[in-house]
Design a protein around this motif. Sequence first.
Motif, PDB file in Angstrom:
ATOM      1  N   ARG A 148      -0.509  19.802 -12.267  1.00 46.45           N
ATOM      2  CA  ARG A 148       0.577  18.810 -12.279  1.00 46.45           C
ATOM      3  C   ARG A 148       1.483  18.965 -13.506  1.00 46.45           C
ATOM      4  O   ARG A 148       2.268  18.076 -13.825  1.00 46.45           O
ATOM      5  CB  ARG A 148      -0.017  17.404 -12.213  1.00 46.45           C
ATOM      6  N   TYR A 149       1.407  20.125 -14.184  1.00 47.91           N
ATOM      7  CA  TYR A 149       2.213  20.367 -15.384  1.00 47.91           C
ATOM      8  C   TYR A 149       3.699  20.218 -15.105  1.00 47.91           C
ATOM      9  O   TYR A 149       4.474  19.824 -15.971  1.00 47.91           O
ATOM     10  CB  TYR A 149       1.929  21.759 -15.971  1.00 47.91           C
ATOM     11  N   ARG A 150       4.124  20.504 -13.859  1.00 47.04           N
ATOM     12  CA  ARG A 150       5.551  20.416 -13.524  1.00 47.04           C
ATOM     13  C   ARG A 150       6.068  18.982 -13.635  1.00 47.04           C
ATOM     14  O   ARG A 150       7.235  18.763 -13.924  1.00 47.04           O
ATOM     15  CB  ARG A 150       5.788  20.938 -12.117  1.00 47.04           C
ATOM     16  N   GLU A 151       5.201  18.005 -13.404  1.00 45.33           N
ATOM     17  CA  GLU A 151       5.606  16.606 -13.539  1.00 45.33           C
ATOM     18  C   GLU A 151       5.991  16.298 -14.984  1.00 45.33           C
ATOM     19  O   GLU A 151       6.962  15.576 -15.237  1.00 45.33           O
ATOM     20  CB  GLU A 151       4.481  15.668 -13.091  1.00 45.33           C
ATOM     21  N   ILE A 152       5.239  16.853 -15.920  1.00 48.66           N
ATOM     22  CA  ILE A 152       5.568  16.653 -17.337  1.00 48.66           C
ATOM     23  C   ILE A 152       6.845  17.413 -17.675  1.00 48.66           C
ATOM     24  O   ILE A 152       7.717  16.898 -18.375  1.00 48.66           O
ATOM     25  CB  ILE A 152       4.394  17.075 -18.244  1.00 48.66           C
ATOM     26  N   PHE A 153       6.965  18.621 -17.166  1.00 42.48           N
ATOM     27  CA  PHE A 153       8.181  19.402 -17.382  1.00 42.48           C
ATOM     28  C   PHE A 153       9.404  18.636 -16.879  1.00 42.48           C
ATOM     29  O   PHE A 153      10.390  18.472 -17.606  1.00 42.48           O
ATOM     30  CB  PHE A 153       8.064  20.765 -16.691  1.00 42.48           C
ATOM     31  N   GLU A 154       9.343  18.130 -15.654  1.00 39.71           N
ATOM     32  CA  GLU A 154      10.482  17.403 -15.073  1.00 39.71           C
ATOM     33  C   GLU A 154      10.772  16.106 -15.838  1.00 39.71           C
ATOM     34  O   GLU A 154      11.923  15.718 -15.982  1.00 39.71           O
ATOM     35  CB  GLU A 154      10.233  17.106 -13.593  1.00 39.71           C
ATOM     36  N   ALA A 155       9.729  15.449 -16.341  1.00 43.70           N
ATOM     37  CA  ALA A 155       9.914  14.201 -17.097  1.00 43.70           C
ATOM     38  C   ALA A 155      10.617  14.447 -18.428  1.00 43.70           C
ATOM     39  O   ALA A 155      11.127  13.505 -19.038  1.00 43.70           O
ATOM     40  CB  ALA A 155       8.561  13.534 -17.344  1.00 43.70           C
ATOM     41  N   ASN A 156      10.663  15.703 -18.869  1.00 46.54           N
ATOM     42  CA  ASN A 156      11.271  16.027 -20.157  1.00 46.54           C
ATOM     43  C   ASN A 156      12.540  16.852 -20.034  1.00 46.54           C
ATOM     44  O   ASN A 156      13.036  17.387 -21.020  1.00 46.54           O
ATOM     45  CB  ASN A 156      10.240  16.745 -21.041  1.00 46.54           C
ATOM     46  N   ARG A 157      13.052  16.976 -18.816  1.00 47.05           N
ATOM     47  CA  ARG A 157      14.331  17.647 -18.645  1.00 47.05           C
ATOM     48  C   ARG A 157      15.430  16.656 -18.997  1.00 47.05           C
ATOM     49  O   ARG A 157      15.255  15.488 -18.761  1.00 47.05           O
ATOM     50  CB  ARG A 157      14.494  18.126 -17.200  1.00 47.05           C
ATOM     51  N   PRO A 158      16.480  17.014 -19.600  1.00 49.11           N
ATOM     52  CA  PRO A 158      16.981  18.345 -19.882  1.00 49.11           C
ATOM     53  C   PRO A 158      16.543  18.896 -21.239  1.00 49.11           C
ATOM     54  O   PRO A 158      16.979  19.975 -21.620  1.00 49.11           O
ATOM     55  CB  PRO A 158      18.493  18.152 -19.845  1.00 49.11           C
ATOM     56  N   MET A 159      15.676  18.179 -21.964  1.00 50.16           N
ATOM     57  CA  MET A 159      15.266  18.675 -23.288  1.00 50.16           C
ATOM     58  C   MET A 159      14.450  19.962 -23.187  1.00 50.16           C
ATOM     59  O   MET A 159      14.515  20.795 -24.070  1.00 50.16           O
ATOM     60  CB  MET A 159      14.469  17.620 -24.058  1.00 50.16           C
ATOM     61  N   LEU A 160      13.672  20.108 -22.111  1.00 51.28           N
ATOM     62  CA  LEU A 160      12.918  21.344 -21.889  1.00 51.28           C
ATOM     63  C   LEU A 160      13.684  22.218 -20.908  1.00 51.28           C
ATOM     64  O   LEU A 160      14.155  21.733 -19.879  1.00 51.28           O
ATOM     65  CB  LEU A 160      11.528  21.056 -21.309  1.00 51.28           C
ATOM     66  N   SER A 161      13.788  23.496 -21.228  1.00 52.87           N
ATOM     67  CA  SER A 161      14.477  24.417 -20.334  1.00 52.87           C
ATOM     68  C   SER A 161      13.502  25.274 -19.530  1.00 52.87           C
ATOM     69  O   SER A 161      13.880  25.859 -18.526  1.00 52.87           O
ATOM     70  CB  SER A 161      15.419  25.319 -21.131  1.00 52.87           C
ATOM     71  N   HIS A 162      12.239  25.358 -19.987  1.00 56.74           N
ATOM     72  CA  HIS A 162      11.233  26.178 -19.313  1.00 56.74           C
ATOM     73  C   HIS A 162       9.856  25.615 -19.654  1.00 56.74           C
ATOM     74  O   HIS A 162       9.629  25.222 -20.801  1.00 56.74           O
ATOM     75  CB  HIS A 162      11.349  27.633 -19.791  1.00 56.74           C
TER      76      HIS A 162
END
Length: 169
Positions: free
Chosen positions: A140-154
């Motif tokens: 479920r790492y993508r959920e954390i990634f999406e929750a931090n967009r646009p600050m995270l790019s990858h």
Amino acid sequence: MAIWDFVKDAGKSIFGGEAKAEEAPKAAAPAPAAGAASDAETDRKVAALKAELAQLGLTANDVHLTLRGGDTVVIKGKARDQETLEKLILAVGNIKGIARVELADDPGTAAPAKPPLFHTVKKGETLSAIAKQYLGDANRYREIFEANRPMLSHPDKIYPGQTLRIAQG
């Protein structure tokens, strides 16, 4: 008043070097008043913070930033929603040189409906490990990634000292 602490020496560098502010010619111009130089530096840093938020698409007419003590950002006003407020807090807190973010103790400033869940990345951690810790499943790492967009790019571009938002529910 809500307060969040950040790792001051970690994060995106947007303020430039201290030498940059002192590069102005020192010719025969009269010496500025004692507080004038620091006021100009504070104004420059606030402008850099606002530019960073604009670049991330996190600007709002009802949200105002002030810099206190050189490393504390005070947010005043209302964000569009809780998610946007949490992203504003993280976007400014993850700037190198910022140690604390506070919500103004002001009737016009809306506190989060529920306390946000933030995680400070430690050396060697991955989004998968953080997802396993908070969400019970490394996939479920993508959920954390999406929750931090646009600050995270990858998903692989996180660093020690960075604070991440963990979406709740």
